[in-house]
Design a protein around this motif. Structure first.
Motif, PDB file in Angstrom:
ATOM      1  N   VAL A  86     155.532  -2.205   0.691  1.00 27.13           N
ATOM      2  CA  VAL A  86     156.403  -2.407   1.844  1.00 27.13           C
ATOM      3  C   VAL A  86     156.887  -1.066   2.398  1.00 27.13           C
ATOM      4  O   VAL A  86     156.899  -0.844   3.616  1.00 27.13           O
ATOM      5  N   ASN A  87     157.261  -0.164   1.504  1.00 21.92           N
ATOM      6  CA  ASN A  87     157.705   1.161   1.942  1.00 21.92           C
ATOM      7  C   ASN A  87     156.564   1.923   2.615  1.00 21.92           C
ATOM      8  O   ASN A  87     156.758   2.609   3.620  1.00 21.92           O
ATOM      9  N   HIS A  88     155.376   1.821   2.045  1.00 19.56           N
ATOM     10  CA  HIS A  88     154.204   2.513   2.595  1.00 19.56           C
ATOM     11  C   HIS A  88     153.870   1.983   3.990  1.00 19.56           C
ATOM     12  O   HIS A  88     153.444   2.742   4.866  1.00 19.56           O
ATOM     13  N   MET A  89     154.064   0.676   4.186  1.00 19.20           N
ATOM     14  CA  MET A  89     153.792   0.068   5.490  1.00 19.20           C
ATOM     15  C   MET A  89     154.890   0.351   6.506  1.00 19.20           C
ATOM     16  O   MET A  89     154.735   0.040   7.684  1.00 19.20           O
ATOM     17  N   GLY A  90     155.979   0.919   6.052  1.00 18.28           N
ATOM     18  CA  GLY A  90     157.079   1.236   6.956  1.00 18.28           C
ATOM     19  C   GLY A  90     157.827   0.021   7.455  1.00 18.28           C
ATOM     20  O   GLY A  90     158.328  -0.007   8.588  1.00 18.28           O
ATOM     21  N   ILE A  91     157.935  -1.001   6.626  1.00 18.09           N
ATOM     22  CA  ILE A  91     158.571  -2.255   7.041  1.00 18.09           C
ATOM     23  C   ILE A  91     160.062  -2.205   6.736  1.00 18.09           C
ATOM     24  O   ILE A  91     160.476  -2.017   5.591  1.00 18.09           O
ATOM     25  N   ASP A  92     160.869  -2.385   7.771  1.00 17.78           N
ATOM     26  CA  ASP A  92     162.319  -2.415   7.599  1.00 17.78           C
ATOM     27  C   ASP A  92     162.850  -3.832   7.417  1.00 17.78           C
ATOM     28  O   ASP A  92     163.906  -4.032   6.811  1.00 17.78           O
ATOM     29  N   ARG A  93     162.144  -4.805   7.965  1.00 19.07           N
ATOM     30  CA  ARG A  93     162.624  -6.200   7.934  1.00 19.07           C
ATOM     31  C   ARG A  93     162.019  -6.892   6.714  1.00 19.07           C
ATOM     32  O   ARG A  93     160.878  -7.350   6.737  1.00 19.07           O
ATOM     33  N   VAL A  94     162.800  -6.966   5.640  1.00 22.36           N
ATOM     34  CA  VAL A  94     162.317  -7.492   4.369  1.00 22.36           C
ATOM     35  C   VAL A  94     163.270  -8.585   3.884  1.00 22.36           C
ATOM     36  O   VAL A  94     164.481  -8.362   3.761  1.00 22.36           O
ATOM     37  N   PHE A  95     162.715  -9.774   3.621  1.00 23.11           N
ATOM     38  CA  PHE A  95     163.482 -10.869   3.033  1.00 23.11           C
ATOM     39  C   PHE A  95     163.033 -11.046   1.586  1.00 23.11           C
ATOM     40  O   PHE A  95     161.831 -11.097   1.315  1.00 23.11           O
ATOM     41  N   VAL A  96     163.991 -11.139   0.678  1.00 22.99           N
ATOM     42  CA  VAL A  96     163.680 -11.366  -0.732  1.00 22.99           C
ATOM     43  C   VAL A  96     164.457 -12.590  -1.200  1.00 22.99           C
ATOM     44  O   VAL A  96     165.692 -12.623  -1.102  1.00 22.99           O
ATOM     45  N   ALA A  97     163.746 -13.591  -1.684  1.00 16.54           N
ATOM     46  CA  ALA A  97     164.389 -14.836  -2.112  1.00 16.54           C
ATOM     47  C   ALA A  97     163.965 -15.189  -3.526  1.00 16.54           C
ATOM     48  O   ALA A  97     162.789 -15.084  -3.887  1.00 16.54           O
ATOM     49  N   ALA A  98     164.939 -15.593  -4.345  1.00 13.75           N
ATOM     50  CA  ALA A  98     164.672 -16.089  -5.692  1.00 13.75           C
ATOM     51  C   ALA A  98     165.048 -17.560  -5.744  1.00 13.75           C
ATOM     52  O   ALA A  98     166.041 -17.981  -5.125  1.00 13.75           O
ATOM     53  N   THR A  99     164.257 -18.351  -6.460  1.00 17.46           N
ATOM     54  CA  THR A  99     164.460 -19.810  -6.446  1.00 17.46           C
ATOM     55  C   THR A  99     164.901 -20.327  -7.817  1.00 17.46           C
ATOM     56  O   THR A  99     165.671 -19.672  -8.512  1.00 17.46           O
ATOM     57  N   ALA A 100     164.443 -21.508  -8.201  1.00 17.47           N
ATOM     58  CA  ALA A 100     165.040 -22.278  -9.298  1.00 17.47           C
ATOM     59  C   ALA A 100     165.172 -21.528 -10.608  1.00 17.47           C
ATOM     60  O   ALA A 100     166.224 -21.573 -11.256  1.00 17.47           O
ATOM     61  N   ALA A 101     164.103 -20.825 -11.039  1.00 17.97           N
ATOM     62  CA  ALA A 101     164.147 -20.180 -12.348  1.00 17.97           C
ATOM     63  C   ALA A 101     165.294 -19.173 -12.436  1.00 17.97           C
ATOM     64  O   ALA A 101     166.094 -19.183 -13.382  1.00 17.97           O
ATOM     65  N   VAL A 102     165.386 -18.299 -11.447  1.00 18.80           N
ATOM     66  CA  VAL A 102     166.447 -17.282 -11.432  1.00 18.80           C
ATOM     67  C   VAL A 102     167.805 -17.943 -11.217  1.00 18.80           C
ATOM     68  O   VAL A 102     168.811 -17.543 -11.809  1.00 18.80           O
ATOM     69  N   ARG A 103     167.828 -18.969 -10.386  1.00 15.46           N
ATOM     70  CA  ARG A 103     169.089 -19.658 -10.087  1.00 15.46           C
ATOM     71  C   ARG A 103     169.681 -20.326 -11.327  1.00 15.46           C
ATOM     72  O   ARG A 103     170.888 -20.307 -11.545  1.00 15.46           O
ATOM     73  N   GLU A 104     168.831 -20.902 -12.169  1.00 19.56           N
ATOM     74  CA  GLU A 104     169.313 -21.685 -13.308  1.00 19.56           C
ATOM     75  C   GLU A 104     169.488 -20.876 -14.586  1.00 19.56           C
ATOM     76  O   GLU A 104     170.308 -21.227 -15.431  1.00 19.56           O
ATOM     77  N   ALA A 105     168.727 -19.817 -14.762  1.00 23.38           N
ATOM     78  CA  ALA A 105     168.740 -19.083 -16.035  1.00 23.38           C
ATOM     79  C   ALA A 105     170.061 -18.345 -16.229  1.00 23.38           C
ATOM     80  O   ALA A 105     170.630 -17.780 -15.293  1.00 23.38           O
ATOM     81  N   THR A 106     170.537 -18.345 -17.475  1.00 27.15           N
ATOM     82  CA  THR A 106     171.791 -17.642 -17.771  1.00 27.15           C
ATOM     83  C   THR A 106     171.640 -16.135 -17.633  1.00 27.15           C
ATOM     84  O   THR A 106     172.635 -15.439 -17.401  1.00 27.15           O
ATOM     85  N   ASN A 107     170.421 -15.630 -17.775  1.00 24.33           N
ATOM     86  CA  ASN A 107     170.196 -14.196 -17.577  1.00 24.33           C
ATOM     87  C   ASN A 107     169.609 -13.896 -16.196  1.00 24.33           C
ATOM     88  O   ASN A 107     169.112 -12.795 -15.936  1.00 24.33           O
ATOM     89  N   GLY A 108     169.684 -14.870 -15.299  1.00 21.74           N
ATOM     90  CA  GLY A 108     169.139 -14.687 -13.963  1.00 21.74           C
ATOM     91  C   GLY A 108     169.863 -13.618 -13.165  1.00 21.74           C
ATOM     92  O   GLY A 108     169.236 -12.806 -12.481  1.00 21.74           O
ATOM     93  N   SER A 109     171.200 -13.590 -13.254  1.00 28.67           N
ATOM     94  CA  SER A 109     171.965 -12.590 -12.501  1.00 28.67           C
ATOM     95  C   SER A 109     171.674 -11.183 -13.013  1.00 28.67           C
ATOM     96  O   SER A 109     171.635 -10.230 -12.219  1.00 28.67           O
ATOM     97  N   GLU A 110     171.456 -11.045 -14.310  1.00 28.15           N
ATOM     98  CA  GLU A 110     171.100  -9.730 -14.867  1.00 28.15           C
ATOM     99  C   GLU A 110     169.739  -9.281 -14.340  1.00 28.15           C
ATOM    100  O   GLU A 110     169.535  -8.102 -14.027  1.00 28.15           O
TER     101      GLU A 110
END
Length: 508
Positions: A86-110
């Protein structure tokens, strides 16, 4: 040597300027981590780069509340690569989304904190309602008139959302991901009871019985690939692949009856999906008991496209995704980008019998009718056909794209003969074939008369009655008739089962 280096093509050097016409979406899912770079923002963003790594972050959710260490390491390796790209392509508009696994796991926030610190990414951990809404919007972005239920089966969860009237409605997020359930090792009977318990609690599902079921998610798309492979369907495109409910139910029951070894032998089903495809079929089969859909429609669009669609202004959302894609293609590959609409307006009086859907396809074909102009004349028909039949269109089913592709094929060739068009022809009944041929012959006449340039057709008129099709042309333009125009008017009239006439209009 230095002179050669100084004068070399710099296009492969690292990007140093931002790329405002590119948008990146990084999807940290329960089964895969994916980067898609889109050419946009636009009504129909075109993927320019698409890569995923199956990390299995949600693989332990069925019996643990932790993301596995190995899965996190594999995900981080992929995310470092995606960040560098993404940096090499020079893209400034980047969306990053995490779904169920990260949302539910107790170590997801870490894990999120580690991603943000090491990769300098702003990670949005989606709620279940957000994930469902984006899945629904993703389907609507490519199928604006979708009416029914969207189901997005991920590795860790199943999102259900009602769609209709160009918007999303009721939503539900259930812990029924294909990867999660596959790793729980339940017997079929136990799994069915487990699924029934969740589905029976959603009373609003009863209100959408008999409507279409729109399918999102890799595990469920694998079912479509299985069917495409089984029947030797001529088009290996998942988006808008549609099956009647009865056929789909038979398909899922067939898959449920097969062993993993048998599923490995199916050519279009990837090995990475074999471990979850049977579970995915079981989930769908039990959901069918509740919703009893009219048809099942597979969508290539989902959460990522829904995120981009949610950012668009209302006036942009209202644009027809098929026609927008056709206009973009014509602008890149045709001689005169706006000529298609001029052609359509000229030929429309001869095709009022087609109705709104048929005329929409005629407009799409007219817009694309000049995309092969730069190719060798011997290959224009076949190349234009392939380009359209296999293009990444939204807002059109397989039969619709076959009609458009054949119309442009006939525009160049004058008929639907030849091996090149056999795939599309196999999808259509005779009346649709005639529809495609007649539109193609009208396009052929328009291009002959105008020489592919703008401004000539509006000075002429194509009119039609029940028995005759007439071309009216001013006397001062009659020289443009040449030796081919009457012949091509006659060919069009014959297909429409009418007589034909050219009327020279003298100056008043």
């Amino acid at each position: 040597m230095q002179d050669i280096l100084d004068n070399r093509d710099r296009r492969l050097d690292p990007a140093v300027k931002s790329s405002p016409n590119l948008t990146a979406v990084i999807d940290i899912g329960s089964n895969s981590v994916r980067l898609v770079v889109y050419d946009g923002p636009s009504r129909v963003p075109l993927p320019k780069f698409n890569e995923k790594v199956l990390c299995g972050l949600g693989g332990d959710l069925g019996h643990s509340q932790l993301l596995g260490q190995r899965a996190m390491e594999e995900a981080m390796r992929a995310l470092r690569r995606y960040t560098a790209l993404v940096n090499h392509m020079g893209i400034d508009r980047v969306f990053v989304a995490a779904t169920a696994a990260v949302r539910e796991a107790t170590n997801g926030s870490e894990f999120v904190a580690e991603i943000e610190q090491e990769c300098d990414l702003n990670v949005q951990v989606l709620s279940g309602k957000q994930e469902a809404r984006f899945a629904g919007l993703g389907v609507l972005s490519g199928m604006p008139f979708a009416d029914g239920l969207v189901g997005d089966l991920g590795g860790g969860s199943l999102e259900l959302v009602r769609v209709g009237d160009h918007k999303t409605g009721d939503t539900a997020t259930l812990p029924l991901g294909a990867l999660r359930l596959s790793r729980m090792n339940m017997e079929d009977g136990e799994l069915k009871s487990y699924l029934q318990k969740y589905f029976s609690d959603l009373e609003w599902l009863d209100t959408i019985k008999g409507k279409n079921f729109y399918v999102v998610g890799g595990a469920w798309r694998a079912l479509a690939r299985y069917h495409i492979s089984k029947i030797n369907h001529p088009l290996n495109i998942i988006h808008n692949y549609k099956l009647p409910f009865a056929d789909m139910r038979l398909l899922v029951q067939e898959i449920i009856s097969k062993s993993e070894a048998e599923l490995l032998e199916v050519p279009l089903v990837s090995k990475s999906r074999v471990g979850t495809i049977r579970t995915a079929a079981l989930i769908m089969d039990q959901l069918f008991n509740v919703i009893e859909p009219k048809s099942v429609v597979f969508s290539a669009n989902g959460l990522r496209e829904g995120m981009l669609y949610s950012e668009q202004k209302k006036d942009v959302r209202k644009r027809d995704p098929l026609l927008e894609t056709c206009r973009d293609m014509a602008a890149r590959e045709g001689r005169f980008a706006e000529h298609g609409e001029e052609i359509y307006n000229w030929m429309k009086p001869a095709f009022v019998h087609l109705g709104d859907k048929g005329q929409r396809l005629a407009l799409a074909a007219a817009t694309l009718s000049d995309i092969a102009w730069s190719m060798s004349s011997d290959y224009r028909a076949a190349q234009a056909y392939r380009r359209i039949f296999r293009a990444p269109f939204s807002g059109i089913g397989h039969k619709g794209r076959a009609i458009v592709a054949l119309a442009v094929y006939a525009r160049y060739k004058g008929n639907l003969e030849g091996a090149a068009a056999e795939g599309a022809l196999s999808l259509l009944p005779d009346d649709n074939k005639q529809h495609a041929l007649s539109v193609g012959l009208a396009l052929r006449l328009s291009q002959t008369l105008s020489g592919g340039t703008q401004g000539i057709l509006p000075q002429t008129k194509l009119t039609s009655t029940d028995s005759r099709i007439t071309l009216e042309i001013p006397a001062e333009l009659s020289v443009l008739l040449g030796v081919h125009a009457e012949k091509r008017l006659a060919a069009l009239a014959k297909v429409l089962n009418k007589s034909h006439m050219i009327r020279i209009v003298e100056d008043q």
